[in-house]
Design an enzyme around this catalytic site. Structure first.
Site, PDB file in Angstrom:
ATOM      1  N   SER A 148      -0.387   4.009   9.816  1.00 18.60           N
ATOM      2  CA  SER A 148      -0.459   4.986   8.723  1.00 18.60           C
ATOM      3  C   SER A 148      -1.609   4.663   7.778  1.00 18.60           C
ATOM      4  O   SER A 148      -2.086   3.521   7.717  1.00 18.60           O
ATOM      5  CB  SER A 148       0.879   4.937   7.953  1.00 18.60           C
ATOM      6  OG  SER A 148       0.833   5.728   6.789  1.00 18.60           O
ATOM      7  N   TYR A 187       3.959  -5.952  -7.733  1.00 13.30           N
ATOM      8  CA  TYR A 187       2.833  -5.473  -6.917  1.00 13.30           C
ATOM      9  C   TYR A 187       1.529  -6.173  -7.330  1.00 13.30           C
ATOM     10  O   TYR A 187       0.773  -6.653  -6.481  1.00 13.30           O
ATOM     11  CB  TYR A 187       2.716  -3.953  -7.076  1.00 13.30           C
ATOM     12  CG  TYR A 187       1.709  -3.301  -6.156  1.00 13.30           C
ATOM     13  CD1 TYR A 187       1.961  -3.173  -4.793  1.00 13.30           C
ATOM     14  CD2 TYR A 187       0.505  -2.795  -6.651  1.00 13.30           C
ATOM     15  CE1 TYR A 187       1.044  -2.564  -3.944  1.00 13.30           C
ATOM     16  CE2 TYR A 187      -0.419  -2.186  -5.813  1.00 13.30           C
ATOM     17  CZ  TYR A 187      -0.144  -2.067  -4.461  1.00 13.30           C
ATOM     18  OH  TYR A 187      -1.063  -1.471  -3.628  1.00 13.30           O
ATOM     19  N   ASP A 242       2.716  -2.718  13.510  1.00 11.13           N
ATOM     20  CA  ASP A 242       3.379  -2.024  12.396  1.00 11.13           C
ATOM     21  C   ASP A 242       4.891  -2.101  12.583  1.00 11.13           C
ATOM     22  O   ASP A 242       5.381  -2.220  13.707  1.00 11.13           O
ATOM     23  CB  ASP A 242       2.933  -0.555  12.335  1.00 11.13           C
ATOM     24  CG  ASP A 242       3.078   0.051  10.951  1.00 11.13           C
ATOM     25  OD1 ASP A 242       2.036   0.276  10.293  1.00 11.13           O
ATOM     26  OD2 ASP A 242       4.226   0.300  10.512  1.00 11.13           O
ATOM     27  N   ASP A 273       7.175  -7.022  12.017  1.00 10.70           N
ATOM     28  CA  ASP A 273       7.468  -7.145  10.592  1.00 10.70           C
ATOM     29  C   ASP A 273       6.635  -8.319  10.086  1.00 10.70           C
ATOM     30  O   ASP A 273       6.911  -9.472  10.449  1.00 10.70           O
ATOM     31  CB  ASP A 273       8.968  -7.396  10.386  1.00 10.70           C
ATOM     32  CG  ASP A 273       9.319  -7.578   8.915  1.00 10.70           C
ATOM     33  OD1 ASP A 273       8.397  -7.624   8.060  1.00 10.70           O
ATOM     34  OD2 ASP A 273      10.516  -7.697   8.608  1.00 10.70           O
ATOM     35  N   VAL A 274       5.638  -8.026   9.276  1.00 11.27           N
ATOM     36  CA  VAL A 274       4.717  -9.103   8.849  1.00 11.27           C
ATOM     37  C   VAL A 274       5.404 -10.185   8.020  1.00 11.27           C
ATOM     38  O   VAL A 274       4.882 -11.287   7.894  1.00 11.27           O
ATOM     39  CB  VAL A 274       3.483  -8.557   8.076  1.00 11.27           C
ATOM     40  CG1 VAL A 274       2.598  -7.710   8.961  1.00 11.27           C
ATOM     41  CG2 VAL A 274       3.880  -7.824   6.808  1.00 11.27           C
ATOM     42  N   LEU A 296      -4.486   3.701   5.372  1.00 12.46           N
ATOM     43  CA  LEU A 296      -5.748   2.958   5.470  1.00 12.46           C
ATOM     44  C   LEU A 296      -5.870   2.244   6.822  1.00 12.46           C
ATOM     45  O   LEU A 296      -6.952   2.192   7.414  1.00 12.46           O
ATOM     46  CB  LEU A 296      -5.845   1.944   4.324  1.00 12.46           C
ATOM     47  CG  LEU A 296      -5.675   2.499   2.894  1.00 12.46           C
ATOM     48  CD1 LEU A 296      -5.860   1.389   1.867  1.00 12.46           C
ATOM     49  CD2 LEU A 296      -6.657   3.641   2.637  1.00 12.46           C
TER      50      LEU A 296
HETATM   51  N1  LIG Z   1      -3.004   4.080  -1.071  1.00 13.08           N
HETATM   52  C1  LIG Z   1      -3.480   3.460  -2.161  1.00 13.08           C
HETATM   53  O1  LIG Z   1      -3.790   4.075  -3.177  1.00 13.08           O
HETATM   54  C2  LIG Z   1      -3.662   1.962  -2.147  1.00 13.08           C
HETATM   55  C3  LIG Z   1      -4.344   1.397  -3.231  1.00 13.08           C
HETATM   56  C4  LIG Z   1      -4.534   0.026  -3.263  1.00 13.08           C
HETATM   57  C5  LIG Z   1      -4.050  -0.758  -2.232  1.00 13.08           C
HETATM   58  N2  LIG Z   1      -3.394  -0.185  -1.200  1.00 13.08           N
HETATM   59  C6  LIG Z   1      -2.883  -1.068  -0.165  1.00 13.08           C
HETATM   60  O2  LIG Z   1      -3.396  -0.672   1.089  1.00 13.08           O
HETATM   61  C7  LIG Z   1      -2.489  -1.053   2.127  1.00 13.08           C
HETATM   62  C8  LIG Z   1      -2.224   0.143   3.016  1.00 13.08           C
HETATM   63  O3  LIG Z   1      -1.567   1.125   2.235  1.00 13.08           O
HETATM   64  P1  LIG Z   1      -1.544   2.671   2.619  1.00 13.08           P
HETATM   65  O4  LIG Z   1      -1.902   3.419   1.402  1.00 13.08           O
HETATM   66  O5  LIG Z   1      -2.302   2.885   3.876  1.00 13.08           O
HETATM   67  O6  LIG Z   1       0.038   2.864   2.829  1.00 13.08           O
HETATM   68  P2  LIG Z   1       0.875   3.502   4.017  1.00 13.08           P
HETATM   69  O7  LIG Z   1       2.275   3.519   3.503  1.00 13.08           O
HETATM   70  O8  LIG Z   1       0.260   4.764   4.492  1.00 13.08           O
HETATM   71  O9  LIG Z   1       0.746   2.415   5.189  1.00 13.08           O
HETATM   72  C9  LIG Z   1       1.342   1.167   5.108  1.00 13.08           C
HETATM   73  C10 LIG Z   1       1.797   0.755   6.502  1.00 13.08           C
HETATM   74  O10 LIG Z   1       2.318  -0.577   6.418  1.00 13.08           O
HETATM   75  C11 LIG Z   1       3.475  -0.638   7.239  1.00 13.08           C
HETATM   76  N3  LIG Z   1       4.345  -1.711   6.764  1.00 13.08           N
HETATM   77  C12 LIG Z   1       5.022  -1.786   5.594  1.00 13.08           C
HETATM   78  N4  LIG Z   1       5.734  -2.910   5.537  1.00 13.08           N
HETATM   79  C13 LIG Z   1       5.506  -3.573   6.706  1.00 13.08           C
HETATM   80  C14 LIG Z   1       5.957  -4.811   7.245  1.00 13.08           C
HETATM   81  N5  LIG Z   1       6.828  -5.589   6.587  1.00 13.08           N
HETATM   82  N6  LIG Z   1       5.506  -5.181   8.465  1.00 13.08           N
HETATM   83  C15 LIG Z   1       4.646  -4.395   9.148  1.00 13.08           C
HETATM   84  N7  LIG Z   1       4.196  -3.219   8.709  1.00 13.08           N
HETATM   85  C16 LIG Z   1       4.622  -2.812   7.490  1.00 13.08           C
HETATM   86  C17 LIG Z   1       4.132   0.730   7.089  1.00 13.08           C
HETATM   87  O11 LIG Z   1       5.027   0.994   8.165  1.00 13.08           O
HETATM   88  C18 LIG Z   1       2.916   1.644   7.071  1.00 13.08           C
HETATM   89  O12 LIG Z   1       2.577   2.086   8.371  1.00 13.08           O
HETATM   90  C19 LIG Z   1      -1.254  -1.609   1.413  1.00 13.08           C
HETATM   91  O13 LIG Z   1      -1.320  -3.006   1.382  1.00 13.08           O
HETATM   92  C20 LIG Z   1      -1.375  -1.039   0.007  1.00 13.08           C
HETATM   93  O14 LIG Z   1      -0.722  -1.848  -0.957  1.00 13.08           O
HETATM   94  C21 LIG Z   1      -3.179   1.159  -1.132  1.00 13.08           C
END
Ligand SMILES: NC(=O)c1ccc[n+]([C@@H]2O[C@H](COP(=O)([O-])OP(=O)(O)OC[C@H]3O[C@@H](n4cnc5c(N)ncnc54)[C@H](O)[C@@H]3O)[C@@H](O)[C@H]2O)c1
Length: 254
Positions: free
Chosen positions: A15, A160, A36, A57-58, A17
């Protein structure tokens, strides 16, 4: 390193990024491994890209080790590792009724975002260290994901912010530690990116955050993160650094 012909693993690759990065690296000629917790989506993304996937699960050592072994068997060990798995949480130290918030509500992001990233890095680095060196003795590149909340966390984001602060702060430490093995460690610190993680935000909150962004006045695109992750993997002289990707946004306290 040249992306073409390399193997790249991406956590959170089902999903947002991570998915965008899997697609970008695959388009550049890498074989991708999608890790994932969402097994079905990971398999879908990997299937579309001709790569492999593994449920992971990380936060769990055994789960992550098994997932890495499964990808190694399927597509070989990774030279490029992008850690995108993460969750967003929100809770204040003291609840509305004046009681101390239960500890477990204040540590979920630290568990997934910080401990999960360290879990990924130890496994990625061990695999890379066992590979033959490339030009300049480079063996691999790790890119982690923090957030601008590491530096300007908003009220209610302590868990966070702490999780992302830990990821950002350890970047130079791990880059120093892994230099002997020829492994680079860098971190991308995004602002507000348009991914499923942001879907829960009410429209007015989203709009006010966009207003705070300096230029361009919009959320970031996942492709912009992916392009930076790809460039970091390619550019050997980028090491031990945290790069903001945020349209000059500095978040207000609330
Ligand atoms: N979207 C934003 O605005 C934003 C901003 C700053 C940082 N981030 C960071 O970027 C990263 C990606 O976020 P995103 O926006 O793509 O979110 P997203 O929810 O679209 O994707 C996150 C993915 O991580 C997976 N995930 C969650 N917990 C997990 C675990 N324990 N083990 C394995 N997989 C797991 C989920 O299933 C999901 O597919 C995250 O670390 C988030 O904190 C996002």
């Amino acid at each position: 390193m040249e992306i073409k012909g390399q193997t790249a693993y991406i956590t959170g690759g089902a999903s947002g990024l991570g998915e965008a990065t899997a697609r970008t690296l695959a388009a550049a000629g890498a074989t991708v491994g999608v890790l994932d917790m969402n097994e079905a989506l990971a398999a879908k993304v990997a299937g579309e890209l001709g790569g492999a996937s593994a449920a992971c699960d990380v936060t769990d050592a055994a789960s992550h080790e098994a997932a890495m072994a499964s990808l190694r068997d399927a597509i070989g060990p990774a030279r490029i590792f992008i850690a995108c798995a993460g969750i967003a949480t929100g809770a204040k130290l003291v609840s509305r009724d004046g009681s101390a918030t239960p500890l477990e509500k204040l540590t979920g992001a630290i568990r997934v975002n910080l401990i999960g990233t360290i879990n990924s890095m130890r496994l990625a680095a061990a695999d890379m260290a066992a590979m033959d060196p490339l030009e300049d003795n480079e063996r691999g590149a790790i890119v982690t994901t923090a957030s601008i909340a590491a530096f300007e966390g908003q009220i209610g984001q302590g868990d966070y912010s702490a999780s992302k602060g830990g990821v950002a702060a350890s970047t130079i430490t791990y880059a120093r530690e892994l230099a002997r093995e020829g492994i680079r460690v860098n971190c991308i610190s995004p602002g507000l990116m348009d991914t499923p993680m942001m879907d829960g935000l009410p429209d007015e909150v989203r709009q006010s955050l966009v207003e705070t962004t300096v230029f361009p006045k919009r959320l970031g695109h996942a492709d912009e993160y992916a392009a930076l992750a790809k460039h970091i993997a390619e550019n050997r002289y980028i090491n031990g650094t945290v790069i903001r990707l945020d349209g000059a946004l500095r978040m207000a306290p609330r």
